[in-house]
Scaffold this active site. Structure first.
Site, PDB file in Angstrom:
ATOM      1  N   ALA A 144     -11.278   8.819  -3.522  1.00  0.00           N
ATOM      2  CA  ALA A 144     -11.154   7.747  -4.510  1.00  0.00           C
ATOM      3  C   ALA A 144     -10.697   8.328  -5.841  1.00  0.00           C
ATOM      4  O   ALA A 144     -11.134   9.411  -6.235  1.00  0.00           O
ATOM      5  CB  ALA A 144     -12.486   7.027  -4.686  1.00  0.00           C
ATOM      6  N   VAL A 145      -9.841   7.576  -6.516  1.00  0.00           N
ATOM      7  CA  VAL A 145      -9.332   7.963  -7.833  1.00  0.00           C
ATOM      8  C   VAL A 145      -9.377   6.721  -8.723  1.00  0.00           C
ATOM      9  O   VAL A 145      -8.991   5.628  -8.285  1.00  0.00           O
ATOM     10  CB  VAL A 145      -7.893   8.518  -7.739  1.00  0.00           C
ATOM     11  CG1 VAL A 145      -7.327   8.815  -9.129  1.00  0.00           C
ATOM     12  CG2 VAL A 145      -7.855   9.770  -6.867  1.00  0.00           C
ATOM     13  N   GLU A 198     -10.774   7.398   8.039  1.00  0.00           N
ATOM     14  CA  GLU A 198     -10.409   6.001   8.251  1.00  0.00           C
ATOM     15  C   GLU A 198      -9.781   5.457   6.978  1.00  0.00           C
ATOM     16  O   GLU A 198     -10.166   5.838   5.876  1.00  0.00           O
ATOM     17  CB  GLU A 198     -11.630   5.132   8.604  1.00  0.00           C
ATOM     18  CG  GLU A 198     -12.193   5.385   9.973  1.00  0.00           C
ATOM     19  CD  GLU A 198     -13.353   6.370   9.967  1.00  0.00           C
ATOM     20  OE1 GLU A 198     -13.814   6.750   8.875  1.00  0.00           O
ATOM     21  OE2 GLU A 198     -13.793   6.767  11.057  1.00  0.00           O
ATOM     22  N   ASN A 247      -3.688  -0.422   2.934  1.00  0.00           N
ATOM     23  CA  ASN A 247      -3.633   0.566   1.855  1.00  0.00           C
ATOM     24  C   ASN A 247      -2.427   1.485   2.058  1.00  0.00           C
ATOM     25  O   ASN A 247      -2.551   2.655   2.430  1.00  0.00           O
ATOM     26  CB  ASN A 247      -4.943   1.361   1.799  1.00  0.00           C
ATOM     27  CG  ASN A 247      -5.068   2.178   0.532  1.00  0.00           C
ATOM     28  OD1 ASN A 247      -4.079   2.418  -0.158  1.00  0.00           O
ATOM     29  ND2 ASN A 247      -6.281   2.619   0.246  1.00  0.00           N
ATOM     30  N   TYR A 252      -1.600  10.390   3.011  1.00  0.00           N
ATOM     31  CA  TYR A 252      -2.135  11.109   4.160  1.00  0.00           C
ATOM     32  C   TYR A 252      -1.018  11.558   5.101  1.00  0.00           C
ATOM     33  O   TYR A 252      -1.069  12.673   5.642  1.00  0.00           O
ATOM     34  CB  TYR A 252      -3.157  10.252   4.915  1.00  0.00           C
ATOM     35  CG  TYR A 252      -4.340   9.829   4.072  1.00  0.00           C
ATOM     36  CD1 TYR A 252      -4.958  10.714   3.196  1.00  0.00           C
ATOM     37  CD2 TYR A 252      -4.843   8.537   4.138  1.00  0.00           C
ATOM     38  CE1 TYR A 252      -6.038  10.324   2.421  1.00  0.00           C
ATOM     39  CE2 TYR A 252      -5.934   8.143   3.373  1.00  0.00           C
ATOM     40  CZ  TYR A 252      -6.514   9.040   2.512  1.00  0.00           C
ATOM     41  OH  TYR A 252      -7.592   8.660   1.746  1.00  0.00           O
TER      42      TYR A 252
END
Length: 186
Positions: A107-108, A140, A145, A152
């Site tokens: 998370a950012v 996951e 997204n 990724y």
């Protein structure tokens, strides 16, 4: 478990292929990325990470859940900080069991996205996986997204499956993305 990044404050060149992004030259991208430090998560980070969880996820981890990972010998949680201010930019978590790595969270904070923080966090986990001869890293992600999936994919993760109705608020499947490591990769 040796925690990846323990005691590590490093600088890294831009990710491969990241020469231009939305009009930012590679020199500007490098400057932004060099202003991010990756450090092991400590109790001092928990308030900011709880806020980050609430900002990014419909089912956020609580401060208590994050704190429990500090004592988990199978976990490594890293924080991306602004090098000048020490402000938390983002974080990522990794659980290791035998030769398997499970990335729990990446998370950012929204104002800091697309500046290399998530990539630097993933890079530490990839280097850890190679150095410790893990067979794979897996995670996951919501199919909606696209930005995360693109990130990724750049790091070699490929779709390995789908978990039906994994996410709530809104209800959505999860794509299972996996990065395997071959002997010659190590």
């Amino acid at each position: 478990l040796h925690r990846p990044g323990a005691g590590l404050r490093h600088r890294q060149a831009p990710e491969p292929g990241q020469k231009r992004h939305r009009g930012i030259t590679s020199r500007k991208t490098e400057e932004i990325m060099n202003n991010i430090n990756i450090v092991p998560m400590t109790a001092d980070h928990l308030d900011a990470l709880e806020q980050l969880e609430r900002t990014c996820f419909s089912r956020p981890w609580s401060r208590k859940m994050l704190a429990e990972e500090l004592d988990n010998e199978c976990a490594a949680f890293l924080v991306a900080e602004d090098a000048a201010t020490g402000q938390v930019i983002g974080y990522a978590g990794l659980l290791v069991a035998a030769d398997e790595g499970y990335i729990t969270n990446v998370a950012v904070f929204p104002p800091y996205r697309r500046r290399g923080a998530a990539g630097k966090l993933l890079d530490v986990f990839l280097r850890f996986a190679r150095a410790n001869h893990l067979a794979f890293l897996t995670l996951e992600v919501r199919p909606s997204n696209a930005a995360a999936i693109a990130l990724y994919t750049r790091f070699g993760f490929r779709e390995a499956g789908r978990r039906r109705n994994y996410y709530d608020l809104p209800k959505e499947d999860a794509l299972i993305l996996t990065r395997t490591f071959e002997e010659d990769d190590q």
